[in-house]
Design a protein around this motif. Structure first.
Motif, PDB file in Angstrom:
ATOM      1  N   ALA A  73     -18.214 -21.360  -4.079  1.00 42.80           N
ATOM      2  CA  ALA A  73     -17.556 -21.557  -5.282  1.00 42.80           C
ATOM      3  C   ALA A  73     -15.884 -21.460  -5.172  1.00 42.80           C
ATOM      4  N   TYR A  74     -15.187 -22.331  -5.331  1.00 44.34           N
ATOM      5  CA  TYR A  74     -13.734 -22.252  -5.005  1.00 44.34           C
ATOM      6  C   TYR A  74     -13.016 -21.994  -6.237  1.00 44.34           C
ATOM      7  N   ALA A  75     -11.808 -21.256  -6.054  1.00 39.24           N
ATOM      8  CA  ALA A  75     -11.249 -20.775  -7.268  1.00 39.24           C
ATOM      9  C   ALA A  75      -9.710 -20.795  -7.107  1.00 39.24           C
ATOM     10  N   MET A  76      -8.862 -21.310  -8.129  1.00 34.12           N
ATOM     11  CA  MET A  76      -7.414 -21.054  -8.201  1.00 34.12           C
ATOM     12  C   MET A  76      -6.647 -21.392  -7.032  1.00 34.12           C
ATOM     13  N   PRO A  77      -6.516 -22.781  -6.530  1.00 29.96           N
ATOM     14  CA  PRO A  77      -5.879 -23.231  -5.731  1.00 29.96           C
ATOM     15  C   PRO A  77      -4.236 -22.854  -5.948  1.00 29.96           C
ATOM     16  N   LEU A  78      -3.615 -22.845  -4.811  1.00 38.93           N
ATOM     17  CA  LEU A  78      -1.951 -22.681  -5.294  1.00 38.93           C
ATOM     18  C   LEU A  78      -1.388 -23.286  -4.006  1.00 38.93           C
TER      19      LEU A  78
END
Length: 433
Positions: A73-78
């Motif tokens: 599960a991937y989250a909150m790229p910046l």
């Protein structure tokens, strides 16, 4: 190499649905963060039920599929840009065993391709959410500093009872992210407390500033958390300083350095439950600050925390700031200049998660907006001085969540989660302005 596969589509607009404040499924330790007075705050979608309005036009995008592992599960790229023009993409990913990795990849061709993934740190307690996004800062001396929340005692199974604590930590890389130091606490206070809702930035003198909310010892609930600042000196974090003793307890903080080198701290204040956005300013790299000043007098009185702070971007000699207010006279997300001039208010009920990007001649505010089938997509407005364009939809961004971006010349480089059945993916998109 992480491959970027470009394709083009055409998307036709549809009517948007009613506002829903739900974020993507939380994947990291922030889901167990203690929030203040949550029993007093109704869901944001109960603050207002406003009529929806159509998106007036759409633009094609070069949508890029970021190769991801369907088991994670991937989250909150910046996205951020170094002083040499290199693009850095950071994100967190959680595996089936509950381990969270804070990761980094870089691009030397303006986001067309990215190098191999580099892992900054892995643990079960890494936090990354809309309210406290993990960040990688690029200093002028070439070093990288990662700042994020971590709970070293995070349980492997179900959340344990009792009040939780969280550390705000940093890691340093001197070799472009290939290797990192072990996490160290940003502040030197050994007391167990919740530290979070933070932001971090590189100052004009190439030192780091971190601002965060911290539990108040023996709180009476009126002052559950206060606003703290830590600065580095010669790269070493110094003792924390209290910069506002009474603030809204669970809204994210935002930092900005303007064209003149002044540091601005934007946060939701709490003046007898009037919870408008305030700013304090430092012209000496955080050594001293002005008195708090309300950016725009919304007059929103609410007996609880909205869990929603401001975002900002430097634009020309000033700045643009956006935030949500539930004020009865004008509910919605407003975009305001540094001087407090209101440019517009987004009162469509499905609008959420704005992001501001600016170049030398124009700025863009991007946000998520629901279609008639309740699927989210990205839309934006262009700002040129005091002029604001109509709302434009970004083709190929259905189910996009928690987007961020950069303005590169006359193009937007966007990074966002993609909602999947169980575990969110990660995607890079480009949009010509």
């Amino acid at each position: 190499m992480i491959k970027i596969i470009a394709f083009f589509n055409v998307w036709f607009f549809s009517m948007v649905a009613l506002f829903s404040p739900e974020e993507a499924t939380k994947t990291n330790a922030d889901e167990t963060m203690p929030m203040c007075n949550t029993n007093m705050v109704e869901s944001v979608d109960q603050w207002t039920k406003l009529p929806s309005s159509p998106v007036l036009s759409s633009v094609p995008s070069g949508s890029s599929v970021f190769e991801t592992d369907s088991t994670k599960a991937y989250a909150m790229p910046l996205l951020t840009q170094t002083s040499k023009g290199e693009i850095l993409l950071s994100w967190t990913e959680k595996d089936e065993q509950g381990l969270v990795s804070f990761c980094l990849a870089s691009s030397k061709d303006k986001g067309k391709t990215f190098g191999d993934k580099k892992v900054i740190f892995t643990s079960k307690g890494i936090g990354n959410s809309r309210l406290m996004r993990a960040k990688v800062l690029a200093k002028k001396d070439g070093s990288l500093v990662a700042v994020f929340t971590n709970r070293p005692d995070a349980p492997a199974g179900a959340p344990a009872g009792g009040r939780r604590t969280s550390d705000l930590v940093y890691c340093v890389s001197k070799d472009a992210g290939a290797t990192w130091t072990s996490p160290q606490n940003v502040d030197s206070d050994p007391a167990k407390a919740m530290r979070g809702f933070f932001d971090a930035i590189v100052l004009p003198n190439d030192e780091i500033a971190v601002v965060y909310l911290k539990d108040v010892a023996n709180s009476t609930k009126h002052e559950e958390r206060d606003l703290r600042l830590v600065l580095t000196k010669n790269g070493v974090f110094q003792p924390e300083k209290l910069i506002d003793p009474v603030v809204c307890d669970c809204c994210n903080i935002n930092l900005l350095v303007d064209a003149n080198g002044a540091l601005h701290v934007y946060y939701r204040d709490n003046n007898d439950d009037i919870r408008d956005i305030a700013k304090i300013t430092s012209t000496d790299n955080g050594a001293t600050f002005s008195k708090p000043q309300i950016v725009h007098n919304d007059g929103w009185k609410i007996n609880g925390c909205p869990h929603s702070g401001a975002i900002s971007s430097s634009y020309g000699k000033g700045a643009l700031i956006a935030w949500f207010s539930g004020a009865e006279t004008e509910t919605g997300i407003r975009l305001v200049t540094q001087e407090g001039k209101k440019l517009f208010v987004l009162n469509e009920a499905s609008v959420k998660n704005p992001w501001i990007m600016a170049g030398s001649k124009q700025a863009v505010m991007l946000w998520e907006q629901s279609q008639a089938d309740s699927k989210s997509q990205l839309v934006f407005r262009k700002i040129n001085g005091d002029k604001v364009s109509e709302t434009v939809a970004v083709d190929g961004t259905v189910n996009a969540l928690n987007s961020t971006g950069l303005m590169l010349d006359n193009q937007l480089l966007l990074a966002h989660e993609v909602k999947r059945d169980k575990k969110n993916g990660l995607k890079i998109s480009t949009v010509a302005l």
